[in-house]
Structures are given as structure tokens and as C-alpha cells.
Scaffold this motif. Structure first.
Motif, PDB file in Angstrom:
ATOM      1  N   LYS A   1       0.816  -1.219   0.000  1.00 12.09           N
ATOM      2  CA  LYS A   1       0.000   0.000   0.000  1.00 12.09           C
ATOM      3  C   LYS A   1       0.844   1.261   0.000  1.00 12.09           C
ATOM      4  O   LYS A   1       0.332   2.357   0.201  1.00 12.09           O
ATOM      5  N   SER A   2       2.149   1.091  -0.225  1.00 15.71           N
ATOM      6  CA  SER A   2       3.076   2.216  -0.201  1.00 15.71           C
ATOM      7  C   SER A   2       3.283   2.779  -1.598  1.00 15.71           C
ATOM      8  O   SER A   2       3.521   2.031  -2.563  1.00 15.71           O
ATOM      9  N   ILE A   3       3.242   4.093  -1.721  1.00 14.67           N
ATOM     10  CA  ILE A   3       3.464   4.741  -3.012  1.00 14.67           C
ATOM     11  C   ILE A   3       4.863   4.451  -3.533  1.00 14.67           C
ATOM     12  O   ILE A   3       5.080   4.297  -4.734  1.00 14.67           O
ATOM     13  N   THR A   4       5.845   4.333  -2.613  1.00 16.87           N
ATOM     14  CA  THR A   4       7.221   4.087  -3.042  1.00 16.87           C
ATOM     15  C   THR A   4       7.345   2.719  -3.720  1.00 16.87           C
ATOM     16  O   THR A   4       8.146   2.551  -4.646  1.00 16.87           O
ATOM     17  N   TYR A   5       6.559   1.745  -3.274  1.00 19.89           N
ATOM     18  CA  TYR A   5       6.599   0.410  -3.870  1.00 19.89           C
ATOM     19  C   TYR A   5       6.172   0.480  -5.339  1.00 19.89           C
ATOM     20  O   TYR A   5       6.850  -0.070  -6.220  1.00 19.89           O
ATOM     21  N   TYR A   6       5.067   1.163  -5.619  1.00 22.38           N
ATOM     22  CA  TYR A   6       4.546   1.239  -6.987  1.00 22.38           C
ATOM     23  C   TYR A   6       5.421   2.134  -7.861  1.00 22.38           C
ATOM     24  O   TYR A   6       5.624   1.837  -9.047  1.00 22.38           O
ATOM     25  N   ALA A   7       5.937   3.213  -7.296  1.00 23.75           N
ATOM     26  CA  ALA A   7       6.821   4.083  -8.067  1.00 23.75           C
ATOM     27  C   ALA A   7       8.075   3.319  -8.499  1.00 23.75           C
ATOM     28  O   ALA A   7       8.543   3.451  -9.631  1.00 23.75           O
ATOM     29  N   SER A   8       8.581   2.483  -7.595  1.00 22.78           N
ATOM     30  CA  SER A   8       9.763   1.683  -7.898  1.00 22.78           C
ATOM     31  C   SER A   8       9.491   0.705  -9.038  1.00 22.78           C
ATOM     32  O   SER A   8      10.306   0.556  -9.956  1.00 22.78           O
ATOM     33  N   LEU A   9       8.327   0.034  -9.008  1.00 20.90           N
ATOM     34  CA  LEU A   9       7.971  -0.906 -10.074  1.00 20.90           C
ATOM     35  C   LEU A   9       7.832  -0.193 -11.415  1.00 20.90           C
ATOM     36  O   LEU A   9       8.130  -0.767 -12.470  1.00 20.90           O
ATOM     37  N   LEU A  10       7.367   1.045 -11.378  1.00 24.18           N
ATOM     38  CA  LEU A  10       7.171   1.814 -12.608  1.00 24.18           C
ATOM     39  C   LEU A  10       8.456   2.487 -13.078  1.00 24.18           C
ATOM     40  O   LEU A  10       8.505   3.027 -14.194  1.00 24.18           O
ATOM     41  N   GLY A  11       9.480   2.485 -12.223  1.00 19.88           N
ATOM     42  CA  GLY A  11      10.747   3.106 -12.585  1.00 19.88           C
ATOM     43  C   GLY A  11      10.717   4.616 -12.562  1.00 19.88           C
ATOM     44  O   GLY A  11      11.425   5.274 -13.319  1.00 19.88           O
ATOM     45  N   ILE A  12       9.845   5.180 -11.710  1.00 19.22           N
ATOM     46  CA  ILE A  12       9.739   6.640 -11.580  1.00 19.22           C
ATOM     47  C   ILE A  12       9.786   7.011 -10.101  1.00 19.22           C
ATOM     48  O   ILE A  12       9.705   6.144  -9.223  1.00 19.22           O
ATOM     49  N   SER A  13       9.901   8.292  -9.809  1.00 20.99           N
ATOM     50  CA  SER A  13       9.938   8.737  -8.410  1.00 20.99           C
ATOM     51  C   SER A  13       8.525   8.810  -7.837  1.00 20.99           C
ATOM     52  O   SER A  13       7.533   8.915  -8.582  1.00 20.99           O
ATOM     53  N   SER A  14       8.410   8.753  -6.529  1.00 18.62           N
ATOM     54  CA  SER A  14       7.109   8.896  -5.863  1.00 18.62           C
ATOM     55  C   SER A  14       6.490  10.250  -6.184  1.00 18.62           C
ATOM     56  O   SER A  14       5.278  10.360  -6.378  1.00 18.62           O
ATOM     57  N   LYS A  15       7.328  11.275  -6.266  1.00 16.10           N
ATOM     58  CA  LYS A  15       6.837  12.618  -6.578  1.00 16.10           C
ATOM     59  C   LYS A  15       6.209  12.643  -7.968  1.00 16.10           C
ATOM     60  O   LYS A  15       5.141  13.241  -8.172  1.00 16.10           O
ATOM     61  N   HIS A  16       6.864  11.977  -8.930  1.00 11.10           N
ATOM     62  CA  HIS A  16       6.325  11.970 -10.300  1.00 11.10           C
ATOM     63  C   HIS A  16       5.044  11.142 -10.381  1.00 11.10           C
ATOM     64  O   HIS A  16       4.105  11.512 -11.093  1.00 11.10           O
ATOM     65  N   LEU A  17       4.989  10.035  -9.639  1.00  7.51           N
ATOM     66  CA  LEU A  17       3.768   9.229  -9.616  1.00  7.51           C
ATOM     67  C   LEU A  17       2.603  10.034  -9.045  1.00  7.51           C
ATOM     68  O   LEU A  17       1.478   9.964  -9.553  1.00  7.51           O
TER      69      LEU A  17
END
Length: 293
Positions: free
Chosen positions: A206-222
Motif C-alpha cells: 500500500k506504499s506509493i514508493t513500492y509502486y513508483a519503484s515498479l514503474l521506474g519513476i519517483s514517488s513525486k512523479h507518480l
């Protein structure tokens, strides 16, 4: 509590030779399907509903939408919905299975249309007079073809359905200022990928950092992508998907609240309640009382 029923297309068929597609006027549909659709229910198919007269309320996944002339709705498999409609209601409705559409359009998936692919997207499009006339024409032609046994019948039905879906996608995108730019298209593609990852992982991650990492982008950009496409933070998108699943489970699973919380990845029931209440404005118990009634 009785489980929410799952309706199949064949419940509404009456000997038509296109078993994975169904069409009817709303007046007739409400008569033919009354015993199936008078209570909240789910489908295993995709649906589009156009109202041409009357008023009411259409509730989809616990979101209430006003019904009036020109209201066009889209429903995906698994969504819980119900409606309260006036006596003079009329319009058109069609269903199709995923296989019916995607076996013919190899490179076009139903989930590529934003109203089918995103749980955060609104399910209602309110048409103006010009768009209503255009859609009535498409729906009427669909209905006429549904009654025939012409050659290439399925091909024309699929073409007309696609016109409805593409026109609606364009209308939905009017408020998305960057939809026609390369950046806008990139944002929407990233957002679709984000939601697909949520579907696969939301009970565990449920962490934004987990999904941002999978997408190869920063949490800020997500976050920027989510804010641009659906005007929500990425964390809100994740939380709303979890809470939606909780609501569905509360409606159709005969399990304790603690068991449901655990299924959704919450080891502390009290924390699950806080998340649920912050997102929906009520506790799980209050939600069950409201919808059970």
C-alpha cells in the motif's frame, strides 16, 4: 447477509443467435430482467446504459449518480450496482462479454477504455443535446442489428460498440488538458500501468514508493501523474481501491470484520477501521448497517 448475486448474459437472452451480446430498451429490460436486477447485483460482463427519459439514482460501487435524459453509464465485471428509477424511465442497454469483443479486436482491450480500465474513473457521462442524438442513433442501429440474422452481423455490432466507446473516451478526456500532447498520453499510460499494478498487489503493498519503484519513476512523479489524470494523490488511489474491495467483501462475504481486515493486509483491525472511516466517512459496521437495510 445474502451474498451479492453475479448475473450472466444468458439470464437475459431469449433465443438470440449472438450469445455473448445482449441489447434491449430500458423499458423492456426492466420488465424482462426484473427478478434479477431489483436488488444490488454484479455482472460478469461489460455494460453500457443510455437513458433517454426519466429520472432516478444509479449506484455503482457505492457511488451514487443522478439519472436524467442523456446520462450514459459504463459498468465493468465485478462492480456492484443498483438503481431507483422513475416510472417513465426509458433508454437503451447493451452487454458484451470480454471474449466477444477481444477475440475480434486483438490489439484493442476493453480495459483500454478509461471507464472500463480505471476504478477511479467516473462511470457516468452526461451528454449534451448534440451528443445525445449521436448516441441514440448508434444505440438504435445496434438494436436493429441485434434483431437480424444478416451476414457479418457480429462485425457491425462490434463496430457500433467501438464507436460508442471511442466517442465516450473522447468526451471524458475533454477536461484532461494535456490529453492530446505526448506528455498527456504518457501520463495516462503510466496511470493505467499504476492501476494494473495496484490490482495485482493492493492486499500486500500500500506504499506509493513500492509502486513508483515498479514503474521506474519517483514517488513525486507518480503523485503528479495521479493528480493530473484523476485529481487524487497516488496514496488516495491505492487506499480507495483497498476500501472499495473492503466494501465489496462486506457485502458478499460471510466473514467477520477482523477476517476481512486480515485478508486485505491489515494485521491491526483498529487501523483498518481508521483507514475505512477516513476514506468512506463511516465505519465498516455503519456501512454494513446502511447497505443491509
Amino acid at each position: 447477509m445474502n451474498p451479492i448475486s453475479v448475473l450472466h448474459i444468458d439470464l437475459f437472452q431469449a433465443g438470440k443467435n449472438t450469445s455473448d451480446f445482449y441489447f434491449n430498451t430500458m423499458k423492456n429490460h426492466l420488465v424482462v430482467g426484473h427478478r434479477h436486477i431489483e436488488k444490488p447485483h454484479r455482472h460478469d460482463f461489460y455494460a453500457a446504459v443510455l437513458f433517454t427519459q426519466g429520472t432516478g439514482v444509479h449506484e455503482i460501487d457505492f457511488q451514487r449518480y443522478e439519472v436524467s435524459e442523456g446520462s450514459l453509464f459504463f459498468l465493468s465485471p465485478g462492480q456492484i450496482h443498483s438503481w431507483e428509477l422513475s416510472e417513465d424511465i426509458d433508454g437503451y442497454i447493451f452487454f458484451c462479454s470480454q471474449e466477444f469483443y477481444e477475440m475480434h479486436y486483438v490489439n484493442q482491450k476493453l480495459r483500454n477504455f478509461p471507464f472500463f480500465g480505471s476504478v477511479s474513473f467516473p462511470r457516468k457521462l452526461q451528454l449534451d443535446a448534440e451528443e445525445l442524438v449521436k448516441n441514440i442513433s448508434l444505440f438504435m442501429e445496434l438494436g436493429e442489428e441485434y434483431q437480424t440474422k444478416n451476414i457479418m452481423k457480429e462485425g457491425l455490432i462490434l463496430s457500433l460498440m467501438s464507436q460508442v466507446f471511442i466517442n465516450a473516451s473522447r468526451l471524458f478526456s475533454r477536461d484532461f488538458d494535456t490529453a492530446d500532447s505526448a506528455a498527456g498520453l504518457s501520463y495516462f499510460k503510466h496511470y493505467q500501468d499504476f492501476e494494473n499494478l495496484i490490482e495485482q498487489n493492493f492486499t500486500k503493498h500500500k506504499s506509493i514508493t513500492y509502486y513508483a519503484s515498479l514503474l521506474g519513476i519517483s514517488s513525486k512523479h507518480l503523485n503528479r501523474i495521479a493528480q493530473t489524470v484523476v485529481q487524487k494523490t497516488a496514496t488516495d488511489v491505492i487506499t480507495e481501491r483497498v476500501v472499495l474491495e473492503a466494501k465489496r467483501m462486506l457485502m458478499y462475504l460471510d466473514e467477520s470484520l477482523v477476517e476481512i481486515a486480515f485478508r486485505l493486509g491489515y494485521e491491526e483491525y483498529s487501523y483498518f477501521v481508521r483507514v475505512f472511516r477516513k476514506s468512506s466517512g463511516m465505519t465498516p459496521t455503519q456501512f454494513m448497517r446502511k447497505y443491509k437495510a
